[in-house]
Write an enzyme that holds these catalytic residues in place. Sequence first.
Site, PDB file in Angstrom:
ATOM      1  N   CYS A  36     -11.920 -10.693  13.007  1.00  0.00           N
ATOM      2  CA  CYS A  36     -11.512 -11.174  11.684  1.00  0.00           C
ATOM      3  C   CYS A  36     -10.148 -10.582  11.356  1.00  0.00           C
ATOM      4  O   CYS A  36      -9.571  -9.869  12.168  1.00  0.00           O
ATOM      5  CB  CYS A  36     -12.558 -10.856  10.623  1.00  0.00           C
ATOM      6  SG  CYS A  36     -12.616  -9.167  10.075  1.00  0.00           S
ATOM      7  N   ALA A  37      -9.653 -10.872  10.184  1.00  0.00           N
ATOM      8  CA  ALA A  37      -8.304 -10.446   9.825  1.00  0.00           C
ATOM      9  C   ALA A  37      -8.156  -8.925   9.897  1.00  0.00           C
ATOM     10  O   ALA A  37      -7.239  -8.422  10.533  1.00  0.00           O
ATOM     11  CB  ALA A  37      -7.943 -10.968   8.439  1.00  0.00           C
TER      12      ALA A  37
END
Length: 105
Positions: free
Chosen positions: A8-9
């Site tokens: 994820c980010a």
Amino acid sequence: MKRIMLVCAAGMSTSLLVTKMEKAAEAQGLESDIFAVSASEADSKLEDASKPVDVLLLGPQVRFMKGQFETKLADKGIPVDVIDMKDYGMMNGEAVLNTALNLMK
């Protein structure tokens, strides 16, 4: 032992999902290593030959990276997909685990 990597980010939002996936794996009697990393850490984790990854799942916020990971991992035979936004939003660990297992078949 199945190794499932979530990207994820920042690696934060998926940590709760990892916990829920681990519980689902335990309930199914699966031996697994499920972990989350930030997009910037992903490459170094994938290059660690001592801990090969069986499947890579991308959080919806980094779905734009799918093509780039597919290209990098094509020769390694590691499947890549984006976590369903609804399953991600509801932190449905069982559904996301099943997605990962289906990709590994």
